[in-house]
Design an enzyme around this catalytic site. Structure first.
Site, PDB file in Angstrom:
ATOM      1  N   GLY A  96      -8.622   4.590  10.262  1.00  0.00           N
ATOM      2  CA  GLY A  96      -9.268   3.322   9.947  1.00  0.00           C
ATOM      3  C   GLY A  96      -9.221   2.900   8.492  1.00  0.00           C
ATOM      4  O   GLY A  96      -9.882   1.930   8.112  1.00  0.00           O
ATOM      5  N   THR A  97      -8.440   3.578   7.655  1.00  0.00           N
ATOM      6  CA  THR A  97      -8.406   3.191   6.232  1.00  0.00           C
ATOM      7  C   THR A  97      -7.856   1.772   6.047  1.00  0.00           C
ATOM      8  O   THR A  97      -8.351   1.008   5.220  1.00  0.00           O
ATOM      9  CB  THR A  97      -7.560   4.162   5.374  1.00  0.00           C
ATOM     10  OG1 THR A  97      -6.323   4.392   6.040  1.00  0.00           O
ATOM     11  CG2 THR A  97      -8.264   5.471   5.148  1.00  0.00           C
ATOM     12  N   GLY A  98      -6.832   1.430   6.849  1.00  0.00           N
ATOM     13  CA  GLY A  98      -6.238   0.089   6.726  1.00  0.00           C
ATOM     14  C   GLY A  98      -7.250  -0.990   7.103  1.00  0.00           C
ATOM     15  O   GLY A  98      -7.394  -2.000   6.400  1.00  0.00           O
ATOM     16  N   CYS A  99      -7.977  -0.772   8.217  1.00  0.00           N
ATOM     17  CA  CYS A  99      -9.000  -1.736   8.678  1.00  0.00           C
ATOM     18  C   CYS A  99     -10.093  -1.871   7.615  1.00  0.00           C
ATOM     19  O   CYS A  99     -10.538  -2.962   7.280  1.00  0.00           O
ATOM     20  CB  CYS A  99      -9.642  -1.249   9.971  1.00  0.00           C
ATOM     21  SG  CYS A  99      -8.463  -0.869  11.281  1.00  0.00           S
ATOM     22  N   THR A 152      -8.628  10.019   7.786  1.00  0.00           N
ATOM     23  CA  THR A 152      -8.244   8.708   7.241  1.00  0.00           C
ATOM     24  C   THR A 152      -8.085   7.671   8.351  1.00  0.00           C
ATOM     25  O   THR A 152      -7.455   6.643   8.151  1.00  0.00           O
ATOM     26  CB  THR A 152      -6.918   8.816   6.460  1.00  0.00           C
ATOM     27  OG1 THR A 152      -5.921   9.386   7.330  1.00  0.00           O
ATOM     28  CG2 THR A 152      -7.052   9.672   5.216  1.00  0.00           C
ATOM     29  N   LYS A 160       0.838  -1.213   0.000  1.00  0.00           N
ATOM     30  CA  LYS A 160       0.000   0.000   0.000  1.00  0.00           C
ATOM     31  C   LYS A 160       0.867   1.254   0.000  1.00  0.00           C
ATOM     32  O   LYS A 160       1.779   1.388   0.803  1.00  0.00           O
ATOM     33  CB  LYS A 160      -0.898   0.002   1.245  1.00  0.00           C
ATOM     34  CG  LYS A 160      -1.868  -1.166   1.285  1.00  0.00           C
ATOM     35  CD  LYS A 160      -2.806  -1.076   2.473  1.00  0.00           C
ATOM     36  CE  LYS A 160      -2.087  -1.251   3.786  1.00  0.00           C
ATOM     37  NZ  LYS A 160      -3.015  -1.316   4.939  1.00  0.00           N
TER      38      LYS A 160
HETATM   39  N1  LIG Z   1      -5.530  10.545   1.300  1.00  0.00           N
HETATM   40  C1  LIG Z   1      -5.856   9.420   0.665  1.00  0.00           C
HETATM   41  N2  LIG Z   1      -6.482   9.481  -0.521  1.00  0.00           N
HETATM   42  C2  LIG Z   1      -6.827   8.364  -1.184  1.00  0.00           C
HETATM   43  N3  LIG Z   1      -6.585   7.137  -0.720  1.00  0.00           N
HETATM   44  C3  LIG Z   1      -5.956   7.004   0.460  1.00  0.00           C
HETATM   45  C4  LIG Z   1      -5.552   8.130   1.221  1.00  0.00           C
HETATM   46  N4  LIG Z   1      -4.964   7.688   2.366  1.00  0.00           N
HETATM   47  C5  LIG Z   1      -4.997   6.338   2.321  1.00  0.00           C
HETATM   48  N5  LIG Z   1      -5.590   5.918   1.177  1.00  0.00           N
HETATM   49  C6  LIG Z   1      -5.847   4.538   0.770  1.00  0.00           C
HETATM   50  O1  LIG Z   1      -6.382   3.842   1.882  1.00  0.00           O
HETATM   51  C7  LIG Z   1      -5.928   2.504   1.885  1.00  0.00           C
HETATM   52  C8  LIG Z   1      -5.228   2.206   3.205  1.00  0.00           C
HETATM   53  O2  LIG Z   1      -3.912   2.626   3.031  1.00  0.00           O
HETATM   54  P1  LIG Z   1      -2.822   2.986   4.095  1.00  0.00           P
HETATM   55  O3  LIG Z   1      -1.533   2.830   3.417  1.00  0.00           O
HETATM   56  O4  LIG Z   1      -3.134   4.316   4.669  1.00  0.00           O
HETATM   57  O5  LIG Z   1      -3.046   1.829   5.119  1.00  0.00           O
HETATM   58  P2  LIG Z   1      -2.832   1.793   6.628  1.00  0.00           P
HETATM   59  O6  LIG Z   1      -1.659   2.575   7.003  1.00  0.00           O
HETATM   60  O7  LIG Z   1      -2.873   0.370   7.018  1.00  0.00           O
HETATM   61  O8  LIG Z   1      -4.075   2.529   7.166  1.00  0.00           O
HETATM   62  P3  LIG Z   1      -4.072   3.419   8.465  1.00  0.00           P
HETATM   63  O9  LIG Z   1      -3.384   4.708   8.070  1.00  0.00           O
HETATM   64  O10 LIG Z   1      -5.504   3.591   8.725  1.00  0.00           O
HETATM   65  O11 LIG Z   1      -3.352   2.638   9.490  1.00  0.00           O
HETATM   66  C9  LIG Z   1      -5.017   2.374   0.679  1.00  0.00           C
HETATM   67  O12 LIG Z   1      -5.752   1.885  -0.430  1.00  0.00           O
HETATM   68  C10 LIG Z   1      -4.581   3.797   0.424  1.00  0.00           C
HETATM   69  O13 LIG Z   1      -4.215   4.016  -0.917  1.00  0.00           O
HETATM   70  C1  LIG Z   2      -8.727  -1.238  17.599  1.00  0.00           C
HETATM   71  C2  LIG Z   2      -7.915  -0.665  16.501  1.00  0.00           C
HETATM   72  N1  LIG Z   2      -7.493  -1.461  15.504  1.00  0.00           N
HETATM   73  C3  LIG Z   2      -6.761  -0.954  14.501  1.00  0.00           C
HETATM   74  C4  LIG Z   2      -6.440   0.369  14.460  1.00  0.00           C
HETATM   75  C5  LIG Z   2      -5.578   0.899  13.363  1.00  0.00           C
HETATM   76  O1  LIG Z   2      -6.299   1.749  12.548  1.00  0.00           O
HETATM   77  P1  LIG Z   2      -5.696   3.117  12.083  1.00  0.00           P
HETATM   78  O2  LIG Z   2      -4.253   2.864  11.778  1.00  0.00           O
HETATM   79  O3  LIG Z   2      -6.459   3.440  10.873  1.00  0.00           O
HETATM   80  O4  LIG Z   2      -5.888   4.084  13.206  1.00  0.00           O
HETATM   81  C6  LIG Z   2      -6.906   1.184  15.513  1.00  0.00           C
HETATM   82  N2  LIG Z   2      -6.628   2.493  15.568  1.00  0.00           N
HETATM   83  N3  LIG Z   2      -7.638   0.635  16.505  1.00  0.00           N
END
Ligand SMILES: Nc1ncnc2c1ncn2[C@@H]1O[C@H](COP(=O)(O)OP(=O)(O)OP(=O)(O)O)[C@@H](O)[C@H]1O
Ligand SMILES: Cc1ncc(COP(=O)(O)O)c(N)n1
Length: 474
Positions: free
Chosen positions: A204-207, A202, A169
């Site tokens: 929770g985008t990963g979840c 953003t 990602k």
């Molecule tokens: N500003 C943004 N605009 C468009 N897409 C985004 C943006 N930020 C994250 N994404 C998308 O969201 C998804 C999750 O990506 P990211 O790399 O942020 O994961 P993550 O780090 O596990 O998530 P988090 O930041 O929630 O922990 C990917 O498909 C990424 O391309």
């Molecule tokens: C309970 C729980 N699980 C996962 C994430 C990570 O999500 P993010 O990196 O988007 O804050 C979080 N903040 N809380």
């Protein structure tokens, strides 16, 4: 499809179990949840973690799988080694695809796992791992990659070391695009990129992405398709995140954007041109075309102009395809261009006795307006839309007026087909999607482009009778 999330709780509802259940439901799955840890958390950060006993995580998992068929598993926060062991042992007893989001650190920077290496026993049991750049580096014991090439290279090495697929990602890299790629030991299997949206919401985008991916895979059985769909959903959910007002830190994405997003802008645009649509219905040309009394000379004049217009319109659709931000829309506009060149233009030519005339001022005005929008994808497709939508709308009434032996019967039928309805709905959907990603100034430019094209449509229908057109929606 029954999708199980094994993850931690986020009381603010943006990440963890709460995000997973929303994303699963929004993508058409039935969501279930085994909780590994409670967090005290808001949009600004995590202030406490209370892990569930490993034995009780096992009890939740075993009780569930003793009763319910599980079509896919998504794993998120696991908190500690004891829970990782419990989940790993249970995974050996089930046969379902597993998407593992190796959650280590929250968006806010707070640690959610004691030690990256503790995840190793789980990696080989997963089908797809979805690390962000920091997590990918940590799993390899290396620094986080700063450029996409290195991310892909690290992902390939991780895939090879644990015999899994890795979803690399690029959300955390700098740049105007957010690329994601599915990588195996052999290299990149599929890659999808989206524009980077300017929002701080953003959390929770990963979840969300990993849950959507698991759900879409359970439905389609194909990882590349599942990723394409999940990525599209993710973009829409991030695009509508600012509509929600949750907390003062990194707020959540709008999981139910497809159901309860802001009032439909397309319906408002359609209302904006209501007087203009009524004006088209009243034109002599349309009235006579419907009842069959239209002079052939006037019909042919119209057709000749329309053939000239369509030739340029096909080029404009091809340009929209060239500008399209993702594969679906790229395909759609290119297909539209092809259909015009192979289908509609043929129909026009079959009605014309002589060669094509020169374009009239009205025709030129319209195509020049389209061309003036051709450096911006959202504006261009907004300008393109009336030609679909108005023809579909008028086409319905003209088809209803058709009768056996109508002199223009085949023409009346063209725009009343189910295929044309479907294409029009898709075109509206693409403009709506682009609108959701646009900022307010760009949205207004899109609306103006749509209104201008609608006015050109009216003038176009009127030109065979040389009626003066004074209507303006400005
Ligand atoms: N500003 C943004 N605009 C468009 N897409 C985004 C943006 N930020 C994250 N994404 C998308 O969201 C998804 C999750 O990506 P990211 O790399 O942020 O994961 P993550 O780090 O596990 O998530 P988090 O930041 O929630 O922990 C990917 O498909 C990424 O391309
Ligand atoms: C309970 C729980 N699980 C996962 C994430 C990570 O999500 P993010 O990196 O988007 O804050 C979080 N903040 N809380």
């Amino acid at each position: 499809m029954n999708i199980l999330s094994i993850a931690g709780s986020d009381p603010s509802g943006g990440a963890g179990i709460q995000a997973d259940l929303k994303a699963i439901a929004a993508n058409g799955g039935y969501g279930m949840a085994v909780i590994t840890a409670l967090t005290a958390q808001n949009t600004r950060g995590v202030s406490g973690v209370q892990a569930i006993d490993g034995d009780f995580v096992t009890a939740q998992l075993e009780t569930l799988s003793a009763d319910v068929r599980i079509d896919a598993v998504k794993i998120g926060m696991l908190a500690n080694q004891e829970i990782i062991g419990a989940v790993a042992a249970w995974l050996d007893t089930v046969n379902a695809p597993v998407v593992l989001d190796p959650v280590m650190v929250a968006t806010s920077g707070d640690a959610l796992l004691e030690d990256a290496a503790a995840l190793h026993p789980l990696l080989a049991r997963a089908t797809v791992i979805t690390p962000n750049t920091a997590e990918l580096g940590a799993l390899l014991g290396e620094a986080a990659a700063q450029d996409w090439e290195l991310v892909l290279e690290q992902a390939r090495r991780l895939a090879s070391a644990h015999d899994v697929l890795v979803l690399a990602k690029g959300g955390h890299l700098a740049g105007a695009q957010c690329p994601d790629a599915l990588v195996s030991a052999a290299g990149v299997l599929a890659e999808f990129s989206s524009p980077r949206l300017a929002t701080k919401n953003t959390h929770g985008t990963g979840c969300t992405l990993s849950s959507a991916l698991a759900t879409r895979f359970a439905a389609t059985g194909d990882w590349a398709t599942a990723l394409e769909q999940a990525k599209g959903y993710m973009l829409r959910a991030i695009g509508a995140a600012d509509e929600l007002q949750v907390g003062s830190g990194h707020g959540p994405v709008h999981h139910f954007v497809d159901f309860f997003g802001a009032a439909d802008p397309m319906a408002a645009w359609w209302e904006d041109i209501a007087p203009l649509r009524a004006g088209i219905d009243e034109l002599e040309f349309i009235v006579q075309l419907a009842d069959g009394s239209l002079e052939r000379e006037k019909f042919e004049y119209y057709l000749a102009q329309d053939a000239l217009y369509l030739q340029r319109y096909a080029q404009v659709l091809a340009q929209a395809s060239a500008l399209a931000p993702e594969l679906d829309s790229q395909r759609f506009w290119a297909k539209g261009a092809g259909e015009i060149l192979e289908g509609e233009l043929q129909l026009h030519r079959s009605h014309l006795v002589e060669g094509l005339a020169n374009p009239s001022a009205t025709t030129l005005n319209y195509v020049n307006h389209l061309s003036s929008c051709n450096s911006s994808y959202p504006e261009l497709i907004a300008a393109i839309l009336p030609c679909y939508w108005l023809y579909q709308d008028i086409g319905k009434r003209l088809a209803a007026a058709n009768y056996e032996g109508h002199p223009y019967g085949d023409w009346l039928q063209t725009y009343a087909s189910e295929e044309f309805d479907e294409s029009t709905a898709q075109a509206i959907g693409m403009v709506r999607a682009a609108w959701k990603l646009a900022d307010p100034a760009q949205r207004e430019r899109m609306r103006q482009a749509f209104l201008r094209s609608s006015e050109h449509e009216l003038a176009f229908f009127a030109q065979a009778h040389a009626e003066s057109v004074e209507f303006s929606t400005a």
